[in-house]
Scaffold this motif. Structure first.
Motif, mmCIF file in Angstrom:
data_model
loop_
_atom_site.group_PDB
_atom_site.id
_atom_site.type_symbol
_atom_site.label_atom_id
_atom_site.label_comp_id
_atom_site.label_asym_id
_atom_site.label_seq_id
_atom_site.Cartn_x
_atom_site.Cartn_y
_atom_site.Cartn_z
ATOM 1 N N ASN A 162 0.818 -1.210 0.000
ATOM 2 C CA ASN A 162 0.000 0.000 0.000
ATOM 3 C C ASN A 162 0.853 1.262 0.000
ATOM 4 O O ASN A 162 0.555 2.223 -0.712
ATOM 5 N N LEU A 163 1.892 1.260 0.844
ATOM 6 C CA LEU A 163 2.763 2.428 0.984
ATOM 7 C C LEU A 163 3.778 2.544 -0.150
ATOM 8 O O LEU A 163 4.405 3.592 -0.305
ATOM 9 N N GLU A 164 3.952 1.462 -0.888
ATOM 10 C CA GLU A 164 4.903 1.397 -2.001
ATOM 11 C C GLU A 164 6.327 1.735 -1.546
ATOM 12 O O GLU A 164 7.056 2.498 -2.168
ATOM 13 N N ILE A 165 6.700 1.127 -0.406
ATOM 14 C CA ILE A 165 8.048 1.267 0.128
ATOM 15 C C ILE A 165 8.608 -0.122 0.415
ATOM 16 O O ILE A 165 7.872 -1.111 0.426
ATOM 17 N N GLU A 166 9.898 -0.188 0.673
ATOM 18 C CA GLU A 166 10.539 -1.471 0.952
ATOM 19 C C GLU A 166 10.568 -1.805 2.431
ATOM 20 O O GLU A 166 10.591 -2.978 2.805
ATOM 21 N N THR A 167 10.586 -0.768 3.272
ATOM 22 C CA THR A 167 10.776 -0.975 4.707
ATOM 23 C C THR A 167 9.924 0.010 5.491
ATOM 24 O O THR A 167 9.884 1.199 5.161
ATOM 25 N N ILE A 168 9.244 -0.487 6.522
ATOM 26 C CA ILE A 168 8.523 0.367 7.461
ATOM 27 C C ILE A 168 9.451 0.678 8.631
ATOM 28 O O ILE A 168 10.061 -0.226 9.206
ATOM 29 N N ASP A 169 9.560 1.946 8.987
ATOM 30 C CA ASP A 169 10.512 2.340 10.035
ATOM 31 C C ASP A 169 10.060 1.886 11.424
ATOM 32 O O ASP A 169 10.875 1.419 12.223
ATOM 33 N N ILE A 170 8.779 2.046 11.724
ATOM 34 C CA ILE A 170 8.231 1.629 13.022
ATOM 35 C C ILE A 170 6.955 0.851 12.748
ATOM 36 O O ILE A 170 6.017 1.376 12.149
ATOM 37 N N PHE A 171 6.920 -0.398 13.195
ATOM 38 C CA PHE A 171 5.758 -1.250 12.966
ATOM 39 C C PHE A 171 5.127 -1.554 14.315
ATOM 40 O O PHE A 171 5.723 -2.213 15.165
ATOM 41 N N PHE A 172 3.909 -1.035 14.523
ATOM 42 C CA PHE A 172 3.241 -1.169 15.810
ATOM 43 C C PHE A 172 2.265 -2.344 15.820
ATOM 44 O O PHE A 172 1.521 -2.558 14.859
ATOM 45 N N LEU A 173 2.248 -3.062 16.933
ATOM 46 C CA LEU A 173 1.149 -3.963 17.236
ATOM 47 C C LEU A 173 0.021 -3.084 17.751
ATOM 48 O O LEU A 173 0.176 -2.355 18.733
ATOM 49 N N SER A 210 12.176 -1.178 13.302
ATOM 50 C CA SER A 210 11.880 -1.342 14.727
ATOM 51 C C SER A 210 10.394 -1.609 14.885
ATOM 52 O O SER A 210 9.608 -1.420 13.955
ATOM 53 N N TYR A 211 10.010 -2.020 16.088
ATOM 54 C CA TYR A 211 8.595 -2.261 16.336
ATOM 55 C C TYR A 211 8.208 -1.748 17.708
ATOM 56 O O TYR A 211 9.060 -1.357 18.525
ATOM 57 N N GLY A 212 6.912 -1.731 17.938
ATOM 58 C CA GLY A 212 6.421 -1.238 19.219
ATOM 59 C C GLY A 212 4.984 -1.655 19.419
ATOM 60 O O GLY A 212 4.443 -2.475 18.685
ATOM 61 N N ILE A 213 4.362 -1.074 20.432
ATOM 62 C CA ILE A 213 2.939 -1.280 20.683
ATOM 63 C C ILE A 213 2.255 0.073 20.707
ATOM 64 O O ILE A 213 2.700 0.995 21.404
ATOM 65 N N ALA A 214 1.210 0.190 19.914
ATOM 66 C CA ALA A 214 0.332 1.358 19.965
ATOM 67 C C ALA A 214 -0.938 0.927 20.671
ATOM 68 O O ALA A 214 -1.685 0.091 20.157
ATOM 69 N N ALA A 215 -1.165 1.434 21.864
ATOM 70 C CA ALA A 215 -2.322 1.042 22.665
ATOM 71 C C ALA A 215 -3.210 2.256 22.888
ATOM 72 O O ALA A 215 -2.752 3.408 22.792
ATOM 73 N N PHE A 248 12.235 -3.936 19.863
ATOM 74 C CA PHE A 248 11.108 -3.300 20.540
ATOM 75 C C PHE A 248 11.566 -1.943 21.068
ATOM 76 O O PHE A 248 12.246 -1.858 22.090
ATOM 77 N N LYS A 249 11.197 -0.864 20.371
ATOM 78 C CA LYS A 249 11.761 0.453 20.669
ATOM 79 C C LYS A 249 10.725 1.534 20.971
ATOM 80 O O LYS A 249 11.109 2.594 21.453
ATOM 81 N N TYR A 250 9.446 1.289 20.673
ATOM 82 C CA TYR A 250 8.476 2.390 20.706
ATOM 83 C C TYR A 250 7.187 2.006 21.414
ATOM 84 O O TYR A 250 6.715 0.876 21.322
ATOM 85 N N ILE A 251 6.618 3.007 22.112
ATOM 86 C CA ILE A 251 5.278 2.923 22.680
ATOM 87 C C ILE A 251 4.497 4.139 22.196
ATOM 88 O O ILE A 251 5.003 5.260 22.200
ATOM 89 N N GLN A 252 3.260 3.887 21.784
ATOM 90 C CA GLN A 252 2.365 4.983 21.415
ATOM 91 C C GLN A 252 1.089 4.849 22.230
ATOM 92 O O GLN A 252 0.533 3.764 22.354
#
Length: 373
Positions: A162-173, A210-215, A248-252
């Motif tokens: 959808n984004l037409e990119i190769e890599t997502i910088d931050i991927f949230f659960l 990187s990844y994280g959790i968006a709650a 695991f680097k981010y919390i939203q």
């Protein structure tokens, strides 16, 4: 390079040398603007979601120094991601910006369906999720949320398309607490572990950085609430799966004048056994906190703010919206994400880039009026 980089984001901020020196923040890996742009639209089944387009707002944000873009596969049945691609492709082609300068975050967990809204959404789930072997019925909660590894992999790869990119910088659960109350705690954390195992695989494949959790409320509730999520337990899982160099680097989570719990409510247990606010515990574990919903989906503006709010936030004759955004970006998170479809609203919000953030004393003064610690 197919992802945001330290050098790229630093080069980007240098284009805006007339902005306040604290508008950009560095988390050790990337330079973030203290305001980011989001692409969530409430009630996506409404007719106006079929006519709006975020592309011009995204381009305006990037031209005004806002290079953090937040989205999710389920926003407007995948259309928000596709409109980000529409904007980026134009700017990449015209060499207005490079991929290395833009931080892109997306989320997985909610079942997105597809645009336009399918006549039979349950049929869509059956055909695209169940029959495709991405999840079992037991792994889908209330016909909308799924954390099976196969589904999350599909979601990531579909977001990349959808984004037409190769890599997502931050991927949230995305809002994993949605499953609590339908599955027990043990099953819930087992599903988090399976998701993080997949995310580490996606990192090794170069699909996410990187990844994280968006709650929404999961990290903000009382510890005995049925939907409470323990950040300490989640960090332990990440360390067990990924070792010292886990991704695991981010919390939203929401942070605004009416919902300032992440800053002032001591409900998360740190490694010393004591309870502290979410932002504090994020800092302890080396996680970057990103604030969402700084305007509480416009619910902050049912009546005018008291005059002292603008005075404390140093927003003078600006709008209450500006004061709310100033508060949200001044309390310790690296970035506050606002949603905007109209480019004029982006321009209005970007005026804050010229102002220093509010002082801790001013933030704490408003906190006393907003929430009793």
């Amino acid at each position: 390079m197919s992802r945001a980089t330290k050098e790229g984001t630093f080069g980007y901020l240098k284009k805006f040398g007339n902005y306040s020196k604290d508008f950009y923040r560095f988390n050790g890996e990337l330079f973030f603007p203290s305001l980011g742009i989001g692409t969530y639209k409430a009630e996506p089944y409404k007719e106006d979601n079929y006519i709006i387009n975020y592309a011009e707002a995204i381009k305006t944000a990037l031209r005004r120094g806002i290079n953090f873009i937040d989205t999710a596969i389920n926003y407007r049945y995948q259309m928000s991601e596709r409109e980000i691609a529409e904007a980026l492709n134009v700017m990449f082609a015209e060499k207005e910006i490079t991929r290395e300068e833009v931080i892109i975050a997306s989320k997985a967990g909610f079942i997105p369906l597809d645009f336009p809204f399918p006549d039979n959404p349950y049929g869509w789930i059956q055909e695209n999720i169940l029959d495709a072997g991405l999840a079992s019925k037991e792994e889908i909660v209330i016909d909308q949320h799924c954390m099976s590894p196969a589904y999350l992999r599909w979601s990531c790869e579909q977001s990349l398309r959808n984004l037409e990119i190769e890599t997502i910088d931050i991927f949230f659960l995305h809002n994993p607490e949605t499953q609590l109350g339908y599955v027990d705690q043990e099953t819930f954390y087992e599903r988090i572990e399976a998701a993080f195992t997949l995310f580490e695989e996606l990192r090794s494949e170069g699909k996410i950085v990187s990844y994280g959790i968006a709650a929404w409320n999961g990290f903000l509730y009382e510890s005995d609430h049925i939907e409470y999520v323990s950040l300490g337990k989640v960090v332990e899982i990440a360390q067990r799966i990924g070792g010292k160099n886990h991704g695991f680097k981010y919390i939203q989570s929401p942070f605004n004048l009416a919902k300032p719990h992440a800053y002032g409510y001591a409900n998360q247990q740190s490694s010393d056994g004591m309870f502290y606010p979410l932002m504090h515990v994020c800092a302890h574990y080396g996680l970057t906190y990103i604030g969402s919903s700084p305007l509480l989906q416009k619910n902050l503006f049912k009546r005018a703010f008291a005059p002292n709010v603008a005075e404390l936030m140093n927003t003078g004759d600006l709008s209450d919206i500006a004061s709310a955004l100033q508060f949200a970006r001044s309390a310790g998170g690296i970035c506050a994400i606002f949603g905007a479809v109209d480019p004029a609203h982006v321009i209005d919000n970007a005026v804050l880039a010229y102002l220093p953030e509010a002082s801790p004393k001013a933030v704490n003064t408003l906190m006393k009026g907003a929430y009793a610690v």
